[in-house]
Design an enzyme around this catalytic site. Structure first.
Site, PDB file in Angstrom:
ATOM      1  N   ARG A 108      55.296 -26.281  35.451  1.00 11.70           N
ATOM      2  CA  ARG A 108      56.615 -25.636  35.513  1.00 11.70           C
ATOM      3  C   ARG A 108      57.233 -25.712  36.902  1.00 11.70           C
ATOM      4  O   ARG A 108      58.424 -25.522  37.062  1.00 11.70           O
ATOM      5  CB  ARG A 108      56.505 -24.176  35.072  1.00 11.70           C
ATOM      6  CG  ARG A 108      56.066 -24.071  33.623  1.00 11.70           C
ATOM      7  CD  ARG A 108      56.526 -22.805  32.995  1.00 11.70           C
ATOM      8  NE  ARG A 108      57.986 -22.741  32.940  1.00 11.70           N
ATOM      9  CZ  ARG A 108      58.671 -21.782  32.351  1.00 11.70           C
ATOM     10  NH1 ARG A 108      58.033 -20.797  31.773  1.00 11.70           N
ATOM     11  NH2 ARG A 108      59.978 -21.785  32.343  1.00 11.70           N
ATOM     12  N   LYS A 122      37.926 -25.227  25.858  1.00 17.32           N
ATOM     13  CA  LYS A 122      37.562 -23.944  25.291  1.00 17.32           C
ATOM     14  C   LYS A 122      38.330 -22.826  26.004  1.00 17.32           C
ATOM     15  O   LYS A 122      38.812 -23.087  27.103  1.00 17.32           O
ATOM     16  CB  LYS A 122      36.055 -23.724  25.393  1.00 17.32           C
ATOM     17  CG  LYS A 122      35.529 -23.640  26.830  1.00 17.32           C
ATOM     18  CD  LYS A 122      34.119 -23.174  26.845  1.00 17.32           C
ATOM     19  CE  LYS A 122      34.053 -21.669  26.907  1.00 17.32           C
ATOM     20  NZ  LYS A 122      34.220 -21.125  28.261  1.00 17.32           N
ATOM     21  N   HIS A 124      31.859 -28.561  27.998  1.00 16.00           N
ATOM     22  CA  HIS A 124      31.406 -29.434  29.094  1.00 16.00           C
ATOM     23  C   HIS A 124      29.885 -29.473  29.243  1.00 16.00           C
ATOM     24  O   HIS A 124      29.341 -30.376  29.851  1.00 16.00           O
ATOM     25  CB  HIS A 124      32.099 -29.079  30.413  1.00 16.00           C
ATOM     26  CG  HIS A 124      31.582 -27.846  31.087  1.00 16.00           C
ATOM     27  ND1 HIS A 124      31.928 -26.591  30.700  1.00 16.00           N
ATOM     28  CD2 HIS A 124      30.728 -27.694  32.123  1.00 16.00           C
ATOM     29  CE1 HIS A 124      31.318 -25.714  31.474  1.00 16.00           C
ATOM     30  NE2 HIS A 124      30.582 -26.346  32.355  1.00 16.00           N
ATOM     31  N   LYS A 145      26.693 -32.733  30.376  1.00 12.11           N
ATOM     32  CA  LYS A 145      25.735 -32.650  31.491  1.00 12.11           C
ATOM     33  C   LYS A 145      24.596 -33.648  31.269  1.00 12.11           C
ATOM     34  O   LYS A 145      24.101 -33.801  30.153  1.00 12.11           O
ATOM     35  CB  LYS A 145      25.212 -31.223  31.640  1.00 12.11           C
ATOM     36  CG  LYS A 145      26.302 -30.268  32.142  1.00 12.11           C
ATOM     37  CD  LYS A 145      25.750 -28.924  32.515  1.00 12.11           C
ATOM     38  CE  LYS A 145      26.873 -27.944  32.810  1.00 12.11           C
ATOM     39  NZ  LYS A 145      27.184 -27.790  34.216  1.00 12.11           N
ATOM     40  N   GLU A 179      24.255 -16.931  36.057  1.00 13.01           N
ATOM     41  CA  GLU A 179      25.200 -17.276  37.135  1.00 13.01           C
ATOM     42  C   GLU A 179      25.204 -16.190  38.195  1.00 13.01           C
ATOM     43  O   GLU A 179      25.156 -14.998  37.879  1.00 13.01           O
ATOM     44  CB  GLU A 179      26.614 -17.405  36.571  1.00 13.01           C
ATOM     45  CG  GLU A 179      26.804 -18.607  35.687  1.00 13.01           C
ATOM     46  CD  GLU A 179      28.255 -18.738  35.281  1.00 13.01           C
ATOM     47  OE1 GLU A 179      28.950 -19.572  35.859  1.00 13.01           O
ATOM     48  OE2 GLU A 179      28.694 -17.987  34.385  1.00 13.01           O
ATOM     49  N   ASP A 225      32.602 -16.337  25.894  1.00 21.21           N
ATOM     50  CA  ASP A 225      32.771 -17.279  27.002  1.00 21.21           C
ATOM     51  C   ASP A 225      31.611 -18.276  27.096  1.00 21.21           C
ATOM     52  O   ASP A 225      31.828 -19.433  27.449  1.00 21.21           O
ATOM     53  CB  ASP A 225      32.886 -16.477  28.309  1.00 21.21           C
ATOM     54  CG  ASP A 225      33.206 -17.361  29.504  1.00 21.21           C
ATOM     55  OD1 ASP A 225      34.128 -18.185  29.387  1.00 21.21           O
ATOM     56  OD2 ASP A 225      32.531 -17.245  30.545  1.00 21.21           O
ATOM     57  N   HIS A 270      28.459 -22.920  24.874  1.00 22.29           N
ATOM     58  CA  HIS A 270      27.423 -23.618  25.646  1.00 22.29           C
ATOM     59  C   HIS A 270      26.001 -23.345  25.131  1.00 22.29           C
ATOM     60  O   HIS A 270      25.219 -24.270  24.906  1.00 22.29           O
ATOM     61  CB  HIS A 270      27.494 -23.246  27.125  1.00 22.29           C
ATOM     62  CG  HIS A 270      28.857 -23.426  27.732  1.00 22.29           C
ATOM     63  ND1 HIS A 270      29.689 -24.459  27.373  1.00 22.29           N
ATOM     64  CD2 HIS A 270      29.539 -22.714  28.664  1.00 22.29           C
ATOM     65  CE1 HIS A 270      30.821 -24.368  28.068  1.00 22.29           C
ATOM     66  NE2 HIS A 270      30.756 -23.316  28.851  1.00 22.29           N
ATOM     67  N   LYS A 330      26.700 -12.929  34.252  1.00 27.00           N
ATOM     68  CA  LYS A 330      27.345 -13.114  35.556  1.00 27.00           C
ATOM     69  C   LYS A 330      26.675 -12.174  36.561  1.00 27.00           C
ATOM     70  O   LYS A 330      26.106 -11.153  36.183  1.00 27.00           O
ATOM     71  CB  LYS A 330      28.828 -12.734  35.467  1.00 27.00           C
ATOM     72  CG  LYS A 330      29.591 -13.522  34.415  1.00 27.00           C
ATOM     73  CD  LYS A 330      30.338 -14.646  35.037  1.00 27.00           C
ATOM     74  CE  LYS A 330      31.124 -15.431  34.024  1.00 27.00           C
ATOM     75  NZ  LYS A 330      31.274 -16.829  34.370  1.00 27.00           N
TER      76      LYS A 330
END
Ligand code: BG6
Length: 506
Positions: A51, A157, A187, A191, A225, A244, A249, A349
């Site tokens: 934009r 996703k 993704h 890997k 993570e 998520d 995954h 996380k």
């Protein structure tokens, strides 16, 4: 399989969300590395769209910054970059307005005339999921390129936020494109080590006889993570870790470990076998969610000497949020191969270490012939598939410690990528984009795969949404997650395995 694209067919990429983070961090560095490796067709064009009002020069400069910061090949070399970036242009557009799509049509026609060849045209939806359908519908309304053989659309996703919305999205996309044109990205499938699991399982005859309930005690799939939600509070607070990470995954990792041998390496055959796995997952009944899962949310803490916020204090997160940032789950598969073998998932996380590891724990030896009083109890064999931070596959075996006595020790038979292959592994996005250019859908999610994965997690998703917990936050940053996750696995007599640290290279 040679994935060098058909060099005779030029390629056009139209990236919606061309000024976004994904484009800068992943898509452009991946395309640039493919270019450096001579994997892009000779004639190609990248049209970024957004934009903001930007000149081509300004746009290219911002992409160069991304490459210099994020590309695995390091800072771009001047001549290479100039040659590559001469193929990049910027087009301001409002994706909600079909009229504005006509500009893309003009650009495609111009390139076709100039090249005198039919190109493949890839529409990349690197935007918020709210716009996936709008983009597809506006491609349709504006009557720009949509050739069933050579036009593709890439969807990032999250693919839907539950089963129903995923079905609706599939339905709407499939009125405009056919399944062979739709590339749904997960993704993790790009890997390197994840792909190697296929080679490891199906190119070694010694694996298959061991790969079942007779020899395998349990499987752990961990994707942990260290980072928190960072600047994605708004998205994450509406999603949670189940949507998520688990729906996509971790489910795909499960499929790759548990699938039956496909007849060949064709996209649909491989994906059929993966769908079989998802169909075999024993549904978690609402009344059993608490005994089959554990959820958590991180509180504040210290990470590498720095104080970090708790989840509820993060930007764009509801201060009373009940969204989970950690999930542990136990699944069983109802089929001959895996009956009775538990598959444990954990992901979260702000955990102690970042690592993605699949561990296959084999059964104990049926009888110990060694002298137990000397501590000679053989440890169970373990296959550790480390996807990141280090890429390695290692087999833990028992061996005699050299010496005069018969004493046992664990030794590792390791396939360490950094030592053996001498080649730098491509980034997941490079593999995936090359496959898209080549028209290979093996590593992409088919509509039914996405829907089956939603089916599997729906009972947990619904139960957690309808039964808020009062104990959040329940784990501090820099820990291994909530206590109830330890309890989930401990009640079966197992424990979560240590996850490997990144090896420091000299
Ligand atoms: C993404 C999730 O799909 O995967 C992120 O949305 C997560 O929340 C990321 O951080 C993890 O990917 P990787 O490749 O860093 O393990």
């Amino acid at each position: 399989m040679n994935k060098t694209p058909n060099n005779s067919m030029p390629a056009i990429f139209i990236i919606f969300g061309g000024t976004g983070d994904l484009t800068k961090r992943k898509i452009i560095p991946a395309l640039y590395n493919l270019f450096l490796d001579n994997r892009l067709p000779e004639k190609f064009a990248i049209i970024g769209t957004g934009r903001s009002k930007l000149t081509d020069i300004k746009y290219r400069t911002s992409l160069l910054e991304g490459i210099n910061e994020f590309s695995r090949s390091g800072k771009a070399e001047k001549v290479q970059w100039e040659t590559f970036s001469a193929n990049i242009t910027y087009q301001i557009a409002n994706i909600k307005d079909a009229q504005e799509f006509k500009e893309f049509g003009k650009r495609i026609d111009f390139l076709k005339n100039e090249w005198e060849q039919q190109p493949s045209v890839t529409y990349y939806c690197a935007v918020s999921p709210d716009f996936f359908c709008t983009i597809a519908e506006n491609i349709n309304k504006s009557k720009i390129e949509n050739n069933p053989e050579t036009t593709r659309i890439i969807i990032e996703k999250p693919f839907g936020r539950d089963l129903q919305s995923a079905r609706d999205l599939n339905k709407r996309l499939l009125t405009i494109f056919n399944e062979k044109q739709i590339y749904r990205i997960d993704h993790y499938l790009g890997k390197e080590v994840v792909q190697n699991v296929m080679a490891f399982r199906f190119a070694n005859s010694i694996m298959e006889p061991l790969w079942n309930r007779n020899h395998i005690e349990h499987v752990q799939i961990s994707v942990t993570e260290q980072i928190g939600v960072e600047a994605r509070g708004d998205y994450f607070d509406n999603a949670g870790i189940l949507r998520d990470m688990v729906q996509n995954h971790l489910m795909q990792l499960l499929c790759i470990i548990a699938m039956e041998p496909p007849i060949n390496f064709e996209a649909d055959e491989v994906r059929d076998r993966k769908v079989d796995v998802l169909k075999a997952v024993k549904k978690i009944l609402p009344g059993t969610v608490d005994s089959m899962s554990a959820r958590g949310q991180y509180g504040p803490g210290w990470v590498q000497g720095k104080e970090v916020l708790g989840y509820r204090e993060e930007i764009d997160v509801d201060p009373n949020s009940n969204t989970e940032t950690y999930a542990a789950l136990k699944f069983y598969l109802d089929n001959w191969r895996w009956q009775g073998v538990p598959f444990y998932f954990r992901t979260g996380k702000r955990l102690f270490r970042s690592a993605s590891v699949i561990t296959i724990q084999f059964k104990e030896v049926p009888h110990n012939i060694f002298n137990k009083s000397e501590g000679n109890i053989p440890k169970q064999n373990r296959l550790v598939i480390s996807i990141q931070p280090d890429m390695a596959i290692s087999f833990q075996l028992q061996s005699k410690i050299p010496g005069l006595e018969m004493n046992l020790n664990t030794v590792d038979m390791v396939f360490d990528y950094s030592d053996k292959t001498k080649v730098q592994a491509p980034e997941a996005y490079e593999t995936l984009l090359l496959d898209i250019i080549s028209g290979d859908q093996t590593l992409f999610m088919r509509a039914d795969q996405v829907e089956e994965a939603w089916e599997v997690i729906t009972p947990v998703l619904e139960y957690w949404e309808n039964n808020k917990t009062s104990n959040f936050p329940n784990y501090p940053a820099d820990s291994w997650g909530p206590e109830n996750a330890e309890a989930l696995i401990a009640k079966d007599g197992y424990h979560w395995f240590n996850l490997p640290e990144k090896t420091k290279k000299d």
